[in-house]
Scaffold this active site. Structure first.
Site, PDB file in Angstrom:
ATOM      1  N   LYS A  33      37.307   4.779  38.607  1.00 43.15           N
ATOM      2  CA  LYS A  33      36.207   4.572  37.669  1.00 43.15           C
ATOM      3  C   LYS A  33      34.905   4.407  38.472  1.00 43.15           C
ATOM      4  O   LYS A  33      34.878   3.700  39.474  1.00 43.15           O
ATOM      5  CB  LYS A  33      36.495   3.303  36.863  1.00 43.15           C
ATOM      6  CG  LYS A  33      35.393   2.812  35.989  1.00 43.15           C
ATOM      7  CD  LYS A  33      35.247   3.657  34.750  1.00 43.15           C
ATOM      8  CE  LYS A  33      33.951   3.287  34.031  1.00 43.15           C
ATOM      9  NZ  LYS A  33      33.641   4.193  32.940  1.00 43.15           N
ATOM     10  N   CYS A 116      26.194  11.100  34.901  1.00 41.04           N
ATOM     11  CA  CYS A 116      26.609  10.469  33.646  1.00 41.04           C
ATOM     12  C   CYS A 116      25.476  10.619  32.635  1.00 41.04           C
ATOM     13  O   CYS A 116      24.371  10.130  32.874  1.00 41.04           O
ATOM     14  CB  CYS A 116      26.906   8.995  33.880  1.00 41.04           C
ATOM     15  SG  CYS A 116      27.211   8.099  32.358  1.00 41.04           S
ATOM     16  N   LYS A 150      29.174  15.191  42.004  1.00 41.14           N
ATOM     17  CA  LYS A 150      29.626  15.614  40.663  1.00 41.14           C
ATOM     18  C   LYS A 150      28.407  16.009  39.846  1.00 41.14           C
ATOM     19  O   LYS A 150      27.510  15.196  39.595  1.00 41.14           O
ATOM     20  CB  LYS A 150      30.382  14.484  39.967  1.00 41.14           C
ATOM     21  CG  LYS A 150      30.982  14.893  38.615  1.00 41.14           C
ATOM     22  CD  LYS A 150      32.013  13.862  38.164  1.00 41.14           C
ATOM     23  CE  LYS A 150      32.614  14.204  36.814  1.00 41.14           C
ATOM     24  NZ  LYS A 150      33.615  13.198  36.401  1.00 41.14           N
TER      25      LYS A 150
END
Lengths: 289, 293
Positions: A33, A116, A150
């Protein structure tokens, strides 16, 4: 890695014991996470809502803080599987400090969450190639372990951002994070997620993810880890053909259980045999001319 | 046998969506009725076909629009498709829910989780503390009517906080079992903890299965007593739920997810979990002692 499947960041990655279950179910690696220096409670509920062929989430990057991840990393490594630690921050130095702590705790690689889409301050980094380069360069200077970036699909040109990360020293790219999206309930006339806007994942985004991997693979030299909507082994093949060397699985676990990992690897092996290949690597990028 | 209810809702969109039902999307329904069970404890009743078929021990994720989404034990009606949730003040979501009125909208998704096991036991013991009584009432309604002798220890801190006394008493006595009340302050029934009473009742061969739900230290003691007497037991756990559906991992206890592998766990599993009765994860995922948020 014993096979090219990994658990994506954000699922079951809070506790070493749940990660252990994922590994025992057959995942070749796991990503923890996303954690930063300070603990975060995340958003109130609803934090998830299902949509047609997908899931929206606005968990809000809840995490106990990177320093508390030691047990999780130890548990994963004890099983002989790579532990990739996802980190994020709100400034360049937070990323490199978190990455350094992750390395000290035994991470085999760090995956930088610059994408995110529902926590402001984080997703914006991934939309700015200069910011991505700064973060990547800073983390590369801070650690010796591989640095994976990412990427966000919520950009005009993911190749631009990818190239920026590569030029700044990224060792690999993970593509893609979730799509910025929302769901409005027509009876309450309110957005369902408490965070209002969340990230879309699942089969609905697979064609976007495959396109991103394909475009990145055509222009970058570094390996790409493909993620976005994989639910069956055929999806894994598709991502490999597009140019991914490995894949991550996330949302599918909502509908299937952890046996998905062995399903995927068995299906992939059958495909390889039946099509006259001998190794996964022969599939990587085979869809390019 | 529950009959599906077909009266017109004020909100026809709830029934007219032409896409296949999404399991993890809240179904929005009006509150039909509110019942004051105890000071600062209210039951909220709504109609929802899926949760009306919840097994005892299963829970729903309740969307309090604009505020939060909280897990609640589901208590289905015995004769129609209405469902009762029993709310006590614990945070913003429950606080708002306690101030909502008949006609206000809430969202429900579920039922989620694994419920209690029932295998036609001849003698069962149920031990409930506070709002933990709710899933045990659902269980009692099912099994007391199936020729199982059910004894029930109903505990609370004080007499005003005892829940569902009349119904529990009626069902247990009717099934041939023993009904007892305990209050910490002695304002009703025996003074002391539900587990004091459990200690008295749980002897080898006294029951075929023991079910418990309530504060976790209470459940831990009960499970230990049952294990000592070699009687299988089950406990309905609670943890921090965010997704409620088995992917985020917030509700983990050991390798298990309380929302998916539980909330009901049996003693064989629980006695192997050091966290049981001791620690849980808070909103950030950090391990904290039980009772601290």
């Amino acid at each position: 890695m014993r096979n090219p499947t990994m658990l994506a960041s954000g699922l079951l990655g809070l506790s070493g014991k749940t990660l252990k279950r994922v590994i025992e179910a057959g995942a070749g690696a796991v990503v923890t996470k996303s954690s930063a220096l300070k603990p975060r409670d995340g958003n109130p509920g609803p934090t998830i809502v299902e949509v047609t062929a997908g899931l929206l989430n606005a968990i809000g990057l809840a995490s106990p803080g990177i320093s508390l991840m030691k047990d999780e990393i130890d548990d994963v490594k004890a099983l002989g599987v790579p532990a990739l630690v996802s980190v994020f921050g709100f400034s360049v130095s937070e990323y490199s400090r978190s990455a350094r702590i992750a390395e000290r705790l035994g991470a085999d690689a760090v995956e930088l969450n610059v994408s995110c889409p529902h926590v402001s301050g984080v997703g914006e980094i991934g939309q700015d190639r200069i910011a991505v380069a700064k973060v990547t360069r800073s983390v590369k200077r801070a650690v010796d372990i591989p640095v994976i970036v990412k990427l966000s699909p919520n950009v005009a040109s993911i190749v631009d951002i990818g190239r920026s990360a590569q030029n700044a020293g990224a060792d690999a790219i993970t593509a893609i994070n979730t799509l910025r999206a929302m769901s409005i309930d027509i009876d309450t006339r309110l957005p369902v997620l408490s965070g209002k806007i969340g990230g879309l994942s699942g089969p609905a985004i697979k064609p976007v993810a495959v396109r991103c991997v394909y475009e990145l693979a055509a222009r970058l030299k570094i390996p790409i880890i493909g993620v976005g909507g994989i639910t069956v082994w055929e999806d894994v093949v598709e991502f490999l053909l597009a140019g991914a060397s490995a894949v991550q699985i996330g949302t599918a676990i909502l509908w299937k259980d952890l046996s998905i990992f062995s399903e995927l690897t068995e299906g992939l092996s059958s495909y390889i045999r039946q099509n006259g290949f001998t190794d996964v690597s022969e599939l990587v990028g085979a869809a390019h001319a | 046998m529950r009959k599906p209810h077909t009266d017109k809702s004020r909100f026809p969109n709830c029934q007219m969506k032409n896409q296949p039902a999404l399991r993890h999307k809240p179904r929005v329904v009006p509150i039909l009725k509110i019942v004051e069970e105890a000071p600062s404890v209210k039951s909220v009743i709504f109609r929802d076909e899926l949760s009306a078929h919840a097994k005892p021990g299963q829970f729903g994720m309740i969307w309090v629009p604009g505020v939060d989404e909280i897990p609640m034990s589901l208590l289905p009606s015995t004769h129609d498709s209405t469902v009762k949730i029993t709310v006590k003040r614990r945070g913003n979501g429950s606080d708002r829910l306690l101030r909502m009125m008949q006609g206000d909208l809430l969202g429900i998704r579920g039922p989620y989780g694994k419920g209690f096991t029932y295998e036609n036991e001849k003698k069962a013991l149920l031990i409930g503390g506070g709002t933990g009584t709710v899933p045990l009432v659902a269980l009692l309604r099912n099994i007391a009517t199936q020729h199982t002798r059910c004894s029930f220890v109903l505990g609370a801190r004080t007499s005003r906080e005892l829940l569902f006394v009349d119904e529990v008493k009626q069902l247990t006595v009717h099934s041939g079992g023993e009904f007892s009340i305990t209050t910490d302050d002695g304002s009703r029934g025996r003074k002391g903890l539900a587990t004091d009473e459990a200690k008295r009742l749980i002897q080898p061969h006294s029951f075929d299965r023991i079910y418990t739900c309530g504060p976790e230290p209470m459940m831990k003691k009960t499970v230990d007593l049952a294990a000592h007497a070699r009687i299988p037991a089950e406990a309905g756990l609670e943890r921090m739920f965010k997704c409620g559906s088995g992917i985020c991992g917030s509700c983990c206890i050991g390798p298990y997810l309380v929302c998916k592998d539980g909330p009901v766990f049996n003693s064989a599993v629980l006695t192997e979990l050091p966290e049981f009765g001791k620690s849980m994860r808070n909103a950030s995922g950090r391990s904290v002692p039980i009772g601290m948020r």
